[in-house]
Design a protein around this motif. Structure first.
Motif, PDB file in Angstrom:
ATOM      1  N   ALA A 251       0.837  -1.204   0.000  1.00 18.45           N
ATOM      2  CA  ALA A 251       0.000   0.000   0.000  1.00 18.45           C
ATOM      3  C   ALA A 251       0.873   1.255   0.000  1.00 18.45           C
ATOM      4  CB  ALA A 251      -0.892  -0.014   1.231  1.00 18.45           C
ATOM      5  N   LEU A 252       2.028   1.179   0.681  1.00 22.48           N
ATOM      6  CA  LEU A 252       2.834   2.395   0.891  1.00 22.48           C
ATOM      7  C   LEU A 252       3.987   2.575  -0.101  1.00 22.48           C
ATOM      8  CD1 LEU A 252       3.061   2.047   4.782  1.00 22.48           C
ATOM      9  CD2 LEU A 252       1.747   3.765   3.558  1.00 22.48           C
ATOM     10  N   LEU A 253       4.570   1.449  -0.562  1.00 22.88           N
ATOM     11  CA  LEU A 253       5.823   1.571  -1.323  1.00 22.88           C
ATOM     12  C   LEU A 253       5.675   2.018  -2.783  1.00 22.88           C
ATOM     13  CD1 LEU A 253       7.763  -1.525   0.083  1.00 22.88           C
ATOM     14  CD2 LEU A 253       8.186   0.866   0.594  1.00 22.88           C
ATOM     15  N   PRO A 254       4.627   1.563  -3.532  1.00 21.58           N
ATOM     16  CA  PRO A 254       4.592   1.901  -4.965  1.00 21.58           C
ATOM     17  C   PRO A 254       4.665   3.397  -5.255  1.00 21.58           C
ATOM     18  CG  PRO A 254       3.009   0.185  -4.496  1.00 21.58           C
ATOM     19  CD  PRO A 254       3.549   0.639  -3.174  1.00 21.58           C
ATOM     20  N   ASP A 255       4.043   4.249  -4.421  1.00 16.06           N
ATOM     21  CA  ASP A 255       4.092   5.700  -4.677  1.00 16.06           C
ATOM     22  C   ASP A 255       5.529   6.195  -4.716  1.00 16.06           C
ATOM     23  OD1 ASP A 255       1.447   5.425  -4.483  1.00 16.06           O
ATOM     24  OD2 ASP A 255       1.206   6.383  -2.518  1.00 16.06           O
ATOM     25  N   HIS A 256       6.350   5.666  -3.804  1.00 15.22           N
ATOM     26  CA  HIS A 256       7.743   6.132  -3.734  1.00 15.22           C
ATOM     27  C   HIS A 256       8.574   5.562  -4.882  1.00 15.22           C
ATOM     28  CE1 HIS A 256       6.973   7.885   0.174  1.00 15.22           C
ATOM     29  NE2 HIS A 256       6.405   6.763   0.538  1.00 15.22           N
ATOM     30  N   LEU A 257       8.077   4.459  -5.467  1.00  8.68           N
ATOM     31  CA  LEU A 257       8.813   3.836  -6.569  1.00  8.68           C
ATOM     32  C   LEU A 257       8.600   4.625  -7.858  1.00  8.68           C
ATOM     33  CD1 LEU A 257      10.513   1.288  -6.641  1.00  8.68           C
ATOM     34  CD2 LEU A 257       8.539   0.018  -7.442  1.00  8.68           C
ATOM     35  N   GLU A 258       7.429   5.266  -7.964  1.00  7.35           N
ATOM     36  CA  GLU A 258       7.088   5.940  -9.218  1.00  7.35           C
ATOM     37  C   GLU A 258       7.550   7.388  -9.246  1.00  7.35           C
ATOM     38  OE1 GLU A 258       2.941   5.134  -9.266  1.00  7.35           O
ATOM     39  OE2 GLU A 258       3.336   2.980  -9.472  1.00  7.35           O
ATOM     40  N   GLU A 259       7.553   8.028  -8.081  1.00  9.09           N
ATOM     41  CA  GLU A 259       7.990   9.429  -8.081  1.00  9.09           C
ATOM     42  C   GLU A 259       9.060   9.588  -7.015  1.00  9.09           C
ATOM     43  OE1 GLU A 259       4.644  11.474  -5.483  1.00  9.09           O
ATOM     44  OE2 GLU A 259       3.816  10.354  -7.171  1.00  9.09           O
ATOM     45  N   GLY A 260       9.636  10.752  -6.975  1.00  8.78           N
ATOM     46  CA  GLY A 260      10.665  10.959  -5.941  1.00  8.78           C
ATOM     47  C   GLY A 260      12.053  10.844  -6.533  1.00  8.78           C
ATOM     48  N   SER A 261      13.042  11.160  -5.731  1.00 14.63           N
ATOM     49  CA  SER A 261      14.416  11.197  -6.229  1.00 14.63           C
ATOM     50  C   SER A 261      14.952   9.786  -6.384  1.00 14.63           C
ATOM     51  CB  SER A 261      15.279  11.973  -5.239  1.00 14.63           C
ATOM     52  OG  SER A 261      15.265  11.268  -4.020  1.00 14.63           O
ATOM     53  N   SER A 262      16.111   9.700  -6.994  1.00 18.21           N
ATOM     54  CA  SER A 262      16.722   8.395  -7.274  1.00 18.21           C
ATOM     55  C   SER A 262      16.967   7.606  -5.990  1.00 18.21           C
ATOM     56  CB  SER A 262      18.040   8.623  -8.011  1.00 18.21           C
ATOM     57  OG  SER A 262      18.767   7.433  -8.050  1.00 18.21           O
ATOM     58  N   ILE A 263      17.391   8.295  -4.927  1.00 22.00           N
ATOM     59  CA  ILE A 263      17.738   7.582  -3.684  1.00 22.00           C
ATOM     60  C   ILE A 263      16.476   6.984  -3.039  1.00 22.00           C
ATOM     61  CG2 ILE A 263      17.670   9.657  -2.187  1.00 22.00           C
ATOM     62  CD1 ILE A 263      20.170   6.779  -1.854  1.00 22.00           C
ATOM     63  N   VAL A 264      15.328   7.710  -3.153  1.00 19.59           N
ATOM     64  CA  VAL A 264      14.067   7.181  -2.590  1.00 19.59           C
ATOM     65  C   VAL A 264      13.626   5.963  -3.400  1.00 19.59           C
ATOM     66  CG1 VAL A 264      11.642   7.691  -2.091  1.00 19.59           C
ATOM     67  CG2 VAL A 264      13.385   9.434  -1.692  1.00 19.59           C
ATOM     68  N   LYS A 265      13.794   6.035  -4.734  1.00 25.09           N
ATOM     69  CA  LYS A 265      13.432   4.893  -5.593  1.00 25.09           C
ATOM     70  C   LYS A 265      14.282   3.678  -5.244  1.00 25.09           C
ATOM     71  CE  LYS A 265      11.714   7.053  -9.835  1.00 25.09           C
ATOM     72  NZ  LYS A 265      12.040   7.348 -11.213  1.00 25.09           N
ATOM     73  N   SER A 266      15.588   3.910  -5.077  1.00 28.78           N
ATOM     74  CA  SER A 266      16.488   2.792  -4.748  1.00 28.78           C
ATOM     75  C   SER A 266      16.056   2.144  -3.432  1.00 28.78           C
ATOM     76  CB  SER A 266      17.933   3.284  -4.599  1.00 28.78           C
ATOM     77  OG  SER A 266      18.356   3.896  -5.780  1.00 28.78           O
ATOM     78  N   ALA A 267      15.713   2.985  -2.440  1.00 32.07           N
ATOM     79  CA  ALA A 267      15.298   2.455  -1.136  1.00 32.07           C
ATOM     80  C   ALA A 267      14.002   1.657  -1.271  1.00 32.07           C
ATOM     81  CB  ALA A 267      15.101   3.602  -0.143  1.00 32.07           C
TER      82      ALA A 267
END
Length: 674
Positions: A251-267
C-alpha cells in the motif's frame, strides 16, 4: 521400499532418517528426488505429517506442501506445520482459516520473541558503548593515544553506531538512540548516513508491523530525501517475513517507486525485496520489472533485480529470469563496470537457488556476454543452483576456476571461492573438505582469491563460532592486505552472529583498539553489532529443522552481504552501506518456546539441551544429545545444539524441538514415573 511390508510404525522414522542423511551424498538429481520421494511417502503413510512436510520443503515441492496441509485433520498438527512454514518463509495460504494464516505469516513471532527476552532478562535497551566495552581498553598508553587523536563526532563513527544499535536492539521495540521522543540522532549523520539511521527503526521494531509503522510514519513526510528514503526502507525491514491482512508495504511503497528522487526509488526497490522475500508474488513483480528493463540509473536497476531475486528465490520464474538476463545482455561495458552490477547477477542466480540442473540453460545464456562479468555470472548462477547440495563434481569445477593466476579482473574467481563454500555447506564431511581446499588456496593463490577466502570460511559456519574457524579468521584479520583483513573481520562477525561469543568479542575489541584506519574501525564495529545481534537471541543460521532445511530467504540475505563484501571499498564502505539491511531475511530468533495446544500461550517445561549427536544407522535407542543441561523453556539454542523433553508429561506435536513447539498433555502420564 515402498512396497515392503517390513516398514512399520516402529522403524519408519529410522529408515527415513537414514534416507535423508544419505540424500546429501547423491550426485545425480534424479537419484536425489527418488530418495526424497520415498522418504516423503513413508512418512505420509505412517501418519508423520510434520516430517512429510519437512521433506516436501526439502524438495521445494509446493504441490506436496499443499497436499499434506489439506489432508491433515488434526488441528494442533496443522498449527505446528504452520510454524514450520513460517520459519521457512513459505507463502502458503489456507482458505477460511485466519488463525492458521496468521501463524504462517509470522504474526505471533514478535510476541514469542519478547517472551523469551523477558525470561532471560535482557529487555533493557543497550547502547553501542555497552557493546564496544571501550573502558576495558583504558591502558595508559591507549588513553594518551586516544586523547591525541580525539575527533568530534565523525560521520563514520555515527554510522557504525547506527548499525550496531539497530542490530543489537533488533526486535525489542526500544533503544536509546532512535526511539526517544526528543532524539536528534538522525541529524548527527550525513546524507546516506541519515538513510541508514532512519532505516534502523525497521530493525528496532522488527516483526511488529503495527508499532513499527507508527514510529516510521513521521519520517515519510519530511522534505529531506535521505530521511524519507530511510523511512521507506524501514517499512520493508519491519515487514520482513510478516504477512499481514492489510499488507502495508504494497500500500505504501509503490508511490515512492514511481515518483521521488533516485535515492528514494532505490530504497523502495530494496524495501520490496526485504519485505516480500520468498513470497513469489506476481503483483510485486509488476512494480519492479519495468525498472529493470527501462531504468537508466544502474543503482535502481540492480537493486530492483536483486529484490526480484529475493522475492522469487528458488522459483525459476521464467518472466523474471528473462527480464534480468535481457538487461544483462543489453548492458554496456561501462554499466557492467559499476560496483552494483554484481547485484543484478546475484538476483539472477537466486532465482535458481538450490534447483540444480534447472539453471543450466541460463548458465549457457550468460556465457554469451563478452564482458568478463559474463564469466562471473555463470559462476554465480552455477554455485547458487547447487547451494547446499554437497555436489563434489561442482566443487571440483569451481576449484578448477581458481587455478588460474590472475592479479586483477578476477571477479569470477572470487565468486568461485564463495561457490565452494556454498555448495559444500550442507553437510559436515563436505565442510571439512572445503576448509582444507580453502587452506590450500590461501597458500598458493593470488590476492583476488585470498580476499574472498575469509568470507567463504564464514559462510561454512554462519552463527556457529567453531574454534578452528575463529582461529583461522583471527590470523587473517591481521593480514598485510587491508581488504583481506576487513573481510576476515566481517567474517568473525558472521561466524559469531547473535551468539555473544566472548572469544570473538575479545578479538574484535583488540582490533578496535589498535586500528588507526577509519574504514578498519567501521568494519570492526559492524562485526561487533552482528556478534551481539538481538542481545544474543537472534542468529543468522540459514539451516533449521534439525539442519535438514536450508532457508532460501535466509541464504539470499547472507549472500547479498557477502557479495557486497567482495568489493567493500565501493559498496559498504562507500554509499551503499544500506545493503546490510538485506540481512534481515536471515535474522531469526534462535529459541525454543513451548506453547499449549488450545490457547497457543507459552508454558514453561523442563527440557534438556545438549550437543546434537548423529544417530543414523545406530542399533538400539542411542542418545541424540550429549553433555546436556536441563533448562526451563523458553531457552536460546545454538546452531549445533538439540533439545528434548525432560519428562513424559507432554507429547511433542512435531518431530524436532526447535523454534515454536506445540505440546499436548500425555494421557498416559503418571507423576513420579520416569
Amino acid at each position: 521400499l515402498l512396497d515392503e511390508t517390513k516398514v512399520d510404525t516402529n522403524n519408519a522414522s529410522r529408515i527415513c532418517l537414514y534416507l535423508l542423511r544419505s540424500a546429501d551424498f547423491m550426485a545425480d538429481p534424479e537419484d536425489l528426488s527418488e530418495i526424497l520421494h520415498t522418504a516423503y511417502t513413508i512418512y505420509k503413510t505412517h501418519g508423520s505429517a510434520c516430517d512429510a512436510l519437512r521433506v516436501a520443503l526439502r524438495m521445494s515441492d509446493m504441490d506436496r506442501v499443499g497436499e499434506i496441509m489439506t489432508s491433515c485433520e488434526d488441528e494442533s498438527t496443522k498449527q505446528q506445520m504452520a510454524f514450520l512454514l513460517a520459519r521457512h518463509r513459505v507463502n502458503y495460504e489456507e482458505e477460511d482459516n485466519d488463525d492458521l494464516n496468521e501463524i504462517i505469516g509470522n504474526g505471533k513471532l514478535s510476541g514469542y520473541f519478547l517472551h523469551l527476552a523477558q525470561d532471560v532478562d535482557v529487555m533493557d535497551p543497550k547502547t553501542p558503548d555497552d557493546i564496544y566495552k571501550s573502558h576495558l581498553a583504558d591502558t595508559a598508553a591507549f588513553v594518551r593515544r586516544r586523547d591525541a587523536n580525539r575527533q568530534v563526532d565523525s560521520a563514520s563513527t555515527n554510522l557504525a553506531n547506527t548499525f550496531v544499535n539497530g542490530f543489537v536492539n533488533a526486535g525489542f521495540r526500544t533503544d536509546k538512540l532512535m526511539t526517544p521522543e526528543d532524539t536528534q540522532w538522525l541529524y548527527k549523520n550525513k546524507e546516506h548516513g541519515m538513510l541508514s539511521a532512519a532505516a534502523s527503526l525497521g530493525h528496532i521494531f522488527l516483526w511488529d508491523i503495527d508499532e513499527g509503522l507508527v514510529a516510521i510514519d513521521k519520517y515519510l513526510y519530511t522534505k529531506e530525501d535521505y530521511i524519507k528514503a530511510g523511512a521507506v526502507l524501514a517499512i520493508g525491514v519491519v515487514s520482513s517475513g510478516i504477512r499481514n491482512e492489510s499488507d502495508p508495504p504494497i500500500a505504501l511503497l509503490p508511490d515512492h517507486l514511481e515518483e521521488g528522487s533516485s535515492i528514494v526509488k532505490s530504497a523502495a526497490c530494496a524495501a520490496f525485496g526485504i519485505a516480500y522475500a520468498g513470497s513469489n508474488r506476481e503483483d510485486v513483480m509488476e512494480y519492479l520489472l519495468p525498472l529493470v528493463s527501462e531504468g537508466a540509473n544502474m543503482t535502481e536497476v540492480c537493486l530492483a533485480s536483486l529484490s526480484l531475486g529475493h522475492i522469487f528465490v528458488g522459483s525459476c520464474n521464467d518472466e523474471v529470469a528473462g527480464a534480468l538476463v535481457q538487461r544483462l545482455m543489453e548492458a554496456t561495458d561501462e554499466e557492467l563496470e559499476d560496483p552494483m552490477a554484481r547485484f543484478l547477477i546475484l538476483g539472477l542466480g537466486l532465482l535458481f537457488f538450490g534447483r540444480m540442473e534447472k539453471g543450466e540453460a541460463m548458465i549457457e545464456a550468460v556465457k554469451t556476454v563478452e564482458h568478463r562479468m559474463g564469466k562471473f555470472a555463470a559462476t554465480v548462477i552455477e554455485s547458487c543452483a547447487f547451494a547446499g547440495t554437497g555436489n563434489v563434481l561442482k566443487v571440483q569445477e569451481l576449484l578448477g576456476a581458481c587455478a588460474e593466476h590472475l592479479n586483477e579482473k578476477a571477479e569470477h574467481q572470487a565468486a568461485a571461492v564463495l561457490g565452494i563454500a556454498l555448495v559444500s555447506m550442507g553437510e559436515d564431511v563436505g565442510s571439512e573438505m572445503a576448509l582444507r581446499a580453502l587452506d590450500h588456496l590461501l597458500h598458493y593463490c593470488e590476492l583476488p582469491i585470498k580476499r574472498a577466502i575469509p568470507l567463504a570460511l564464514a559462510l561454512l559456519n554462519i552463527s556457529n563460532p567453531d574454534y578452528s574457524f575463529v582461529d583461522q579468521m583471527s590470523r587473517l584479520s591481521h593480514d598485510n592486505d587491508p581488504e583481506v583483513a576487513q573481510a576476515a573481520i566481517i567474517g568473525l562477525g558472521l561466524l559469531g552472529a547473535g551468539t555473544n561469543n566472548s572469544r570473538i568479542a575479545g578479538l574484535l575489541r583488540q582490533l578496535a583498539e589498535h586500528g588507526t584506519d577509519r574504514n578498519h574501525t567501521f568494519v570492526v564495529r559492524i562485526a561487533q553489532g552482528l556478534l551481539h545481534m538481538g542481545k544474543g537471541l537472534i542468529g543468522l543460521n540459514p539451516f533449521h529443522s534439525d539442519r535438514l532445511l536450508l532457508s532460501g530467504v535466509g541464504m539470499a540475505g547472507i549472500l547479498t552481504v557477502l557479495h557486497a563484501c567482495l568489493d567493500m571499498n565501493r559498496t559498504i564502505l562507500d554509499k551503499v552501506h544500506y545493503i546490510m539491511f538485506y540481512l534481515t531475511g536471515a535474522m531469526n530468533p534462535r529459541m525454543l518456546v513451548t506453547i499449549e495446544e488450545s490457547t497457543l500461550e507459552p508454558i514453561p517445561v523442563n527440557v534438556r539441551v545438549g550437543m546434537a549427536v548423529e544417530t543414523v544407522g545406530q542399533a538400539g535407542r542411542p542418545k541424540s544429545i550429549s553433555g546436556f543441561q536441563t533448562h526451563t523453556t523458553p531457552v536460546p539454542i545454538a546452531a549445533t545444539e538439540r533439545a528434548e523433553l525432560a519428562s513424559s508429561e507432554f507429547l511433542v506435536t512435531g518431530s524436532c524441538l526447535e523454534g515454536v513447539v506445540i505440546l499436548k498433555k500425555n494421557p498416559d502420564y503418571e507423576p513420579g514415573v520416569i
